[in-house]
Design a protein around this motif. Structure first.
Motif, PDB file in Angstrom:
ATOM      1  N   LEU A 272       9.909  -6.622   8.238  1.00 29.41           N
ATOM      2  CA  LEU A 272       8.681  -7.285   7.805  1.00 29.41           C
ATOM      3  C   LEU A 272       7.494  -6.335   7.690  1.00 29.41           C
ATOM      4  N   TYR A 273       7.439  -5.278   8.492  1.00 26.78           N
ATOM      5  CA  TYR A 273       6.384  -4.285   8.298  1.00 26.78           C
ATOM      6  C   TYR A 273       6.562  -3.620   6.936  1.00 26.78           C
ATOM      7  N   GLY A 274       7.802  -3.331   6.589  1.00 23.35           N
ATOM      8  CA  GLY A 274       8.072  -2.753   5.275  1.00 23.35           C
ATOM      9  C   GLY A 274       7.659  -3.684   4.143  1.00 23.35           C
ATOM     10  N   LEU A 275       7.917  -4.969   4.322  1.00 24.80           N
ATOM     11  CA  LEU A 275       7.530  -5.943   3.304  1.00 24.80           C
ATOM     12  C   LEU A 275       6.014  -6.071   3.200  1.00 24.80           C
ATOM     13  N   LEU A 276       5.304  -5.941   4.328  1.00 28.89           N
ATOM     14  CA  LEU A 276       3.838  -5.948   4.278  1.00 28.89           C
ATOM     15  C   LEU A 276       3.343  -4.809   3.394  1.00 28.89           C
TER      16      LEU A 276
ATOM     17  N   ALA B 203       1.071  -2.760  -1.717  1.00 30.30           N
ATOM     18  CA  ALA B 203       1.126  -1.775  -2.811  1.00 30.30           C
ATOM     19  C   ALA B 203       1.297  -2.453  -4.163  1.00 30.30           C
ATOM     20  N   GLN B 204       2.195  -3.419  -4.254  1.00 28.74           N
ATOM     21  CA  GLN B 204       2.419  -4.115  -5.522  1.00 28.74           C
ATOM     22  C   GLN B 204       1.188  -4.908  -5.943  1.00 28.74           C
ATOM     23  N   THR B 205       0.539  -5.549  -5.000  1.00 33.15           N
ATOM     24  CA  THR B 205      -0.660  -6.338  -5.297  1.00 33.15           C
ATOM     25  C   THR B 205      -1.761  -5.451  -5.860  1.00 33.15           C
ATOM     26  N   LEU B 206      -2.055  -4.363  -5.168  1.00 34.61           N
ATOM     27  CA  LEU B 206      -3.129  -3.472  -5.619  1.00 34.61           C
ATOM     28  C   LEU B 206      -2.803  -2.812  -6.955  1.00 34.61           C
ATOM     29  N   ALA B 207      -1.571  -2.349  -7.115  1.00 37.12           N
ATOM     30  CA  ALA B 207      -1.189  -1.690  -8.363  1.00 37.12           C
ATOM     31  C   ALA B 207      -1.280  -2.654  -9.545  1.00 37.12           C
ATOM     32  N   GLU B 208      -0.769  -3.856  -9.358  1.00 30.50           N
ATOM     33  CA  GLU B 208      -0.762  -4.837 -10.449  1.00 30.50           C
ATOM     34  C   GLU B 208      -2.174  -5.279 -10.835  1.00 30.50           C
TER      35      GLU B 208
END
Length: 96
Positions: A9-13, A18-23
């Motif tokens: 779950l830390y990895g998923l956080l 990263a995906q949110t900011l990049a997108e």
């Protein structure tokens, strides 16, 4: 749930952040550029109880597709409600 599955779950956080900011940063509605950032995991809150969360430092702009620098807005980079909704959706998507 997180305490029992910390590595996953830390990895998923991190992935969801990263995906949110990049997108969102590449969306011309907000910045229209690729940004640079780094994130840090904190596993405690101010009261020193277990409270995993991510802090992220983001550049005040980014590079457009033409490699031109574009500054972010002086007020907000991306509205908090937009970030929260996108992050929540991505994090839940990765969990399920």
């Amino acid at each position: 749930m997180v305490y029992q599955n910390q590595e996953l779950l830390y990895g998923l956080l991190y992935k969801a952040v990263a995906q949110t900011l990049a997108e969102l940063s590449q969306d011309t509605k907000y910045l229209g550029a690729q940004i640079g950032f780094f994130s840090l995991l904190h596993t405690w809150g101010q009261d020193l109880h277990y409270h995993p969360h991510i802090h992220t430092v983001v550049l005040a702009g980014g590079l457009t597709k033409n490699n031109q620098w574009r500054n972010s807005s002086k007020k907000f980079f991306i509205p908090v409600k937009v970030l929260a909704k996108k992050f929540r959706g991505k994090f839940l998507h990765h969990i399920f």
